[in-house]
Design a protein around this motif. Structure first.
Motif, short mmCIF file in Angstrom:
data_model
loop_
_atom_site.label_atom_id
_atom_site.label_comp_id
_atom_site.label_asym_id
_atom_site.label_seq_id
_atom_site.Cartn_x
_atom_site.Cartn_y
_atom_site.Cartn_z
N VAL A 1 0.87 -1.18 0.00
CA VAL A 1 0.00 0.00 0.00
C VAL A 1 0.91 1.23 0.00
N LYS A 2 0.67 2.14 -0.92
CA LYS A 2 1.52 3.32 -1.05
C LYS A 2 1.35 4.26 0.15
N SER A 3 2.41 4.97 0.45
CA SER A 3 2.42 5.88 1.61
C SER A 3 1.28 6.89 1.60
N PRO A 4 0.97 7.54 0.46
CA PRO A 4 -0.17 8.48 0.49
C PRO A 4 -1.49 7.79 0.85
N THR A 5 -1.65 6.55 0.41
CA THR A 5 -2.87 5.81 0.72
C THR A 5 -2.90 5.47 2.22
N ILE A 6 -1.77 5.13 2.77
CA ILE A 6 -1.70 4.86 4.22
C ILE A 6 -2.11 6.11 4.99
N ARG A 7 -1.58 7.25 4.61
CA ARG A 7 -1.95 8.51 5.28
C ARG A 7 -3.44 8.81 5.10
N TYR A 8 -3.97 8.51 3.91
CA TYR A 8 -5.40 8.70 3.67
C TYR A 8 -6.23 7.81 4.59
N TYR A 9 -5.85 6.55 4.73
CA TYR A 9 -6.58 5.64 5.61
C TYR A 9 -6.54 6.13 7.06
N GLU A 10 -5.44 6.75 7.45
CA GLU A 10 -5.38 7.35 8.79
C GLU A 10 -6.35 8.52 8.89
N GLU A 11 -6.34 9.35 7.85
CA GLU A 11 -7.17 10.54 7.82
C GLU A 11 -8.66 10.20 7.94
N ILE A 12 -9.09 9.12 7.29
CA ILE A 12 -10.52 8.76 7.32
C ILE A 12 -10.85 7.78 8.45
N GLY A 13 -9.85 7.43 9.25
CA GLY A 13 -10.10 6.62 10.44
C GLY A 13 -10.08 5.11 10.26
N LEU A 14 -9.66 4.61 9.09
CA LEU A 14 -9.54 3.15 8.94
C LEU A 14 -8.30 2.64 9.69
N LEU A 15 -7.29 3.47 9.76
CA LEU A 15 -6.10 3.16 10.55
C LEU A 15 -6.01 4.18 11.67
N PRO A 16 -5.62 3.72 12.85
CA PRO A 16 -5.45 4.69 13.94
C PRO A 16 -4.25 5.60 13.66
N SER A 17 -4.30 6.80 14.16
CA SER A 17 -3.15 7.69 14.03
C SER A 17 -1.97 7.08 14.79
N PRO A 18 -0.83 6.94 14.15
CA PRO A 18 0.30 6.30 14.80
C PRO A 18 1.03 7.27 15.72
N PRO A 19 1.75 6.72 16.67
CA PRO A 19 2.62 7.61 17.46
C PRO A 19 3.73 8.15 16.56
N ARG A 20 4.36 9.19 17.03
CA ARG A 20 5.42 9.82 16.23
C ARG A 20 6.71 9.89 17.03
N THR A 21 7.79 9.91 16.29
CA THR A 21 9.11 10.05 16.91
C THR A 21 9.31 11.50 17.30
N ASP A 22 10.41 11.76 17.98
CA ASP A 22 10.75 13.14 18.33
C ASP A 22 10.91 14.00 17.08
N GLY A 23 11.30 13.37 15.97
CA GLY A 23 11.44 14.07 14.70
C GLY A 23 10.13 14.15 13.93
N ASN A 24 9.02 13.78 14.56
CA ASN A 24 7.67 13.82 14.00
C ASN A 24 7.43 12.81 12.87
N ARG A 25 8.22 11.73 12.85
CA ARG A 25 7.99 10.67 11.85
C ARG A 25 7.03 9.66 12.45
N ARG A 26 6.12 9.19 11.60
CA ARG A 26 5.17 8.18 12.03
C ARG A 26 5.91 6.86 12.28
N ILE A 27 5.47 6.16 13.33
CA ILE A 27 5.99 4.81 13.56
C ILE A 27 4.80 3.87 13.76
N TYR A 28 4.85 2.75 13.05
CA TYR A 28 3.73 1.82 13.00
C TYR A 28 4.08 0.52 13.69
N SER A 29 3.07 -0.10 14.27
CA SER A 29 3.24 -1.39 14.94
C SER A 29 3.00 -2.54 13.96
N VAL A 30 3.37 -3.71 14.39
CA VAL A 30 3.13 -4.92 13.60
C VAL A 30 1.62 -5.12 13.42
#
Length: 140
Positions: free
Chosen positions: A15-44
């Motif tokens: 799944v392409k990165s923009p689609t992953i962000r879209y799924y987060e935006e519409i609530g299909l994926l939960p918003s992931p935690p972020r690093t100190d550098g504001n990068r998304r980090i995802y769980s298994v």
């Protein structure tokens, strides 16, 4: 817990990165935690959920149906009946689309087969396209 950057998640799920962000935006994926550098980090677990979403999309399920199926999947002790109902409704929609496509194919096949391949003034394709009453079906 293993964490993945969005690129690694994309590579594991197809799944392409923009689609992953879209799924987060519409609530299909939960918003992931972020690093100190504001990068998304995802769980298994996100890998599993995103593969579910991708497969459901490949099977033609609409976003709202996927949202409902994910909610059902989040409750493994719940009844399977609602999931069956969603799948049956989708199957009815697929059957309806197949019926319309079959009628469409038959109509175009007939137009082509009845065409004399002569001058455009006698072309069955043009005639049928210009006058819907020449069609075999009302809806296609």
């Amino acid at each position: 817990m293993t964490s993945l950057a969005i690129g690694a998640l994309s590579a594991q799920t197809g799944v392409k990165s923009p689609t992953i962000r879209y799924y987060e935006e519409i609530g299909l994926l939960p918003s992931p935690p972020r690093t100190d550098g504001n990068r998304r980090i995802y769980s298994v677990e996100t890998v599993r959920r995103l593969k579910f979403i991708r497969h459901a999309r490949e099977l033609g399920f609409e976003v709202e149906a996927i949202r409902q199926l994910l909610a059902l999947a989040d409750d493994p002790q719940g009844s399977c009946a609602p999931a069956d109902g969603i799948a049956l409704a989708h199957l009815r929609d697929i059957d309806s689309r197949i019926d319309r496509l079959t009628a469409l194919r038959d109509e175009v096949r007939r137009m082509v087969s009845e065409c004399a391949h002569g001058p455009i003034g006698a072309c069955k394709v043009i005639e049928v396209l210009a006058d819907h009453t020449e069609c075999l079906h009302d809806h296609h």
